[in-house]
Design a protein around this motif. Structure first.
Motif, PDB file in Angstrom:
ATOM      1  N   GLY A 272       0.828  -1.193   0.000  1.00 59.61           N
ATOM      2  CA  GLY A 272       0.000   0.000   0.000  1.00 59.61           C
ATOM      3  C   GLY A 272       0.856   1.234   0.000  1.00 59.61           C
ATOM      4  O   GLY A 272       2.091   1.165  -0.087  1.00 59.61           O
ATOM      5  N   SER A 273       0.198   2.366   0.104  1.00 64.09           N
ATOM      6  CA  SER A 273       0.919   3.636   0.107  1.00 64.09           C
ATOM      7  C   SER A 273       0.151   4.646   0.942  1.00 64.09           C
ATOM      8  O   SER A 273      -1.009   4.442   1.267  1.00 64.09           O
ATOM      9  CB  SER A 273       1.086   4.157  -1.328  1.00 64.09           C
ATOM     10  OG  SER A 273      -0.190   4.402  -1.898  1.00 64.09           O
ATOM     11  N   ALA A 274       0.849   5.717   1.284  1.00 61.81           N
ATOM     12  CA  ALA A 274       0.228   6.779   2.071  1.00 61.81           C
ATOM     13  C   ALA A 274       0.735   8.127   1.580  1.00 61.81           C
ATOM     14  O   ALA A 274       1.874   8.251   1.142  1.00 61.81           O
ATOM     15  CB  ALA A 274       0.556   6.613   3.548  1.00 61.81           C
ATOM     16  N   SER A 275      -0.141   9.117   1.672  1.00 60.85           N
ATOM     17  CA  SER A 275       0.237  10.479   1.312  1.00 60.85           C
ATOM     18  C   SER A 275      -0.600  11.447   2.137  1.00 60.85           C
ATOM     19  O   SER A 275      -1.623  11.070   2.712  1.00 60.85           O
ATOM     20  CB  SER A 275       0.021  10.717  -0.185  1.00 60.85           C
ATOM     21  OG  SER A 275      -1.341  10.527  -0.511  1.00 60.85           O
ATOM     22  N   LEU A 276      -0.148  12.679   2.202  1.00 60.61           N
ATOM     23  CA  LEU A 276      -0.888  13.704   2.934  1.00 60.61           C
ATOM     24  C   LEU A 276      -2.153  14.070   2.185  1.00 60.61           C
ATOM     25  O   LEU A 276      -2.151  14.158   0.956  1.00 60.61           O
ATOM     26  CB  LEU A 276      -0.029  14.967   3.086  1.00 60.61           C
ATOM     27  CG  LEU A 276       1.173  14.871   4.006  1.00 60.61           C
ATOM     28  CD1 LEU A 276       2.036  16.117   3.878  1.00 60.61           C
ATOM     29  CD2 LEU A 276       0.742  14.674   5.452  1.00 60.61           C
ATOM     30  N   SER A 277      -3.231  14.297   2.909  1.00 59.43           N
ATOM     31  CA  SER A 277      -4.440  14.844   2.305  1.00 59.43           C
ATOM     32  C   SER A 277      -4.226  16.350   2.154  1.00 59.43           C
ATOM     33  O   SER A 277      -3.202  16.887   2.601  1.00 59.43           O
ATOM     34  CB  SER A 277      -5.638  14.574   3.216  1.00 59.43           C
ATOM     35  OG  SER A 277      -5.474  15.297   4.425  1.00 59.43           O
ATOM     36  N   ALA A 278      -5.175  17.028   1.550  1.00 57.49           N
ATOM     37  CA  ALA A 278      -5.055  18.489   1.419  1.00 57.49           C
ATOM     38  C   ALA A 278      -4.955  19.137   2.799  1.00 57.49           C
ATOM     39  O   ALA A 278      -4.126  20.028   3.025  1.00 57.49           O
ATOM     40  CB  ALA A 278      -6.244  19.040   0.645  1.00 57.49           C
ATOM     41  N   ALA A 279      -5.774  18.667   3.748  1.00 57.47           N
ATOM     42  CA  ALA A 279      -5.732  19.221   5.106  1.00 57.47           C
ATOM     43  C   ALA A 279      -4.390  18.914   5.777  1.00 57.47           C
ATOM     44  O   ALA A 279      -3.823  19.754   6.478  1.00 57.47           O
ATOM     45  CB  ALA A 279      -6.879  18.658   5.937  1.00 57.47           C
TER      46      ALA A 279
END
Length: 91
Positions: free
Chosen positions: A69-76
Motif C-alpha cells: 500500500g501507500s500513504a500520502s498527505l491529504s489536502a488538510a
C-alpha cells in the motif's frame, strides 16, 4: 487521570516524513514499506499511526489486497504540515 492534549511525537515524526515525501514527489505517494523503514517502526505500528492520522483527515492511505500500500498527505494534512514544517518567511 489527566491526558495531555496535542499530537503524539511519533505522529508528528510521521507527518514530517510524509511532508518530506510530498516535497520530493508531490504526485507520488510513498509505499508503506518505505515509510516504515524511514520511520524505523514495525508495519503494525505504522498502520496504527496512519489510521489515527487518516481518522483525523490528515492522511490518505491506500492498501492493496497483497498487503502492500501507500500513504500520502491529504489536502488538510498538507496545509497543517506547511504551517508546522515550512521555513519562516524571510524578512
Amino acid at each position: 487521570m489527566h491526558k495531555e492534549e496535542g499530537i503524539d511525537t511519533a505522529l508528528i515524526a510521521l507527518l514530517a516524513l510524509l511532508w518530506e515525501a510530498r516535497q520530493e514527489a508531490p504526485e507520488k505517494a510513498w509505499s508503506l514499506a518505505k515509510l516504515a523503514k524511514r520511520a524505523g517502526v514495525q508495519m503494525s505500528t505504522l498502520l496504527r499511526q496512519l489510521n489515527a492520522l487518516s481518522s483525523a483527515g490528515l492522511v490518505t492511505v491506500v492498501t492493496a489486497e497483497s498487503g502492500g500500500g501507500s500513504a500520502s498527505l491529504s489536502a488538510a494534512g498538507a496545509q497543517l504540515c506547511a504551517s508546522m514544517f515550512a521555513p519562516p518567511p524571510a524578512e
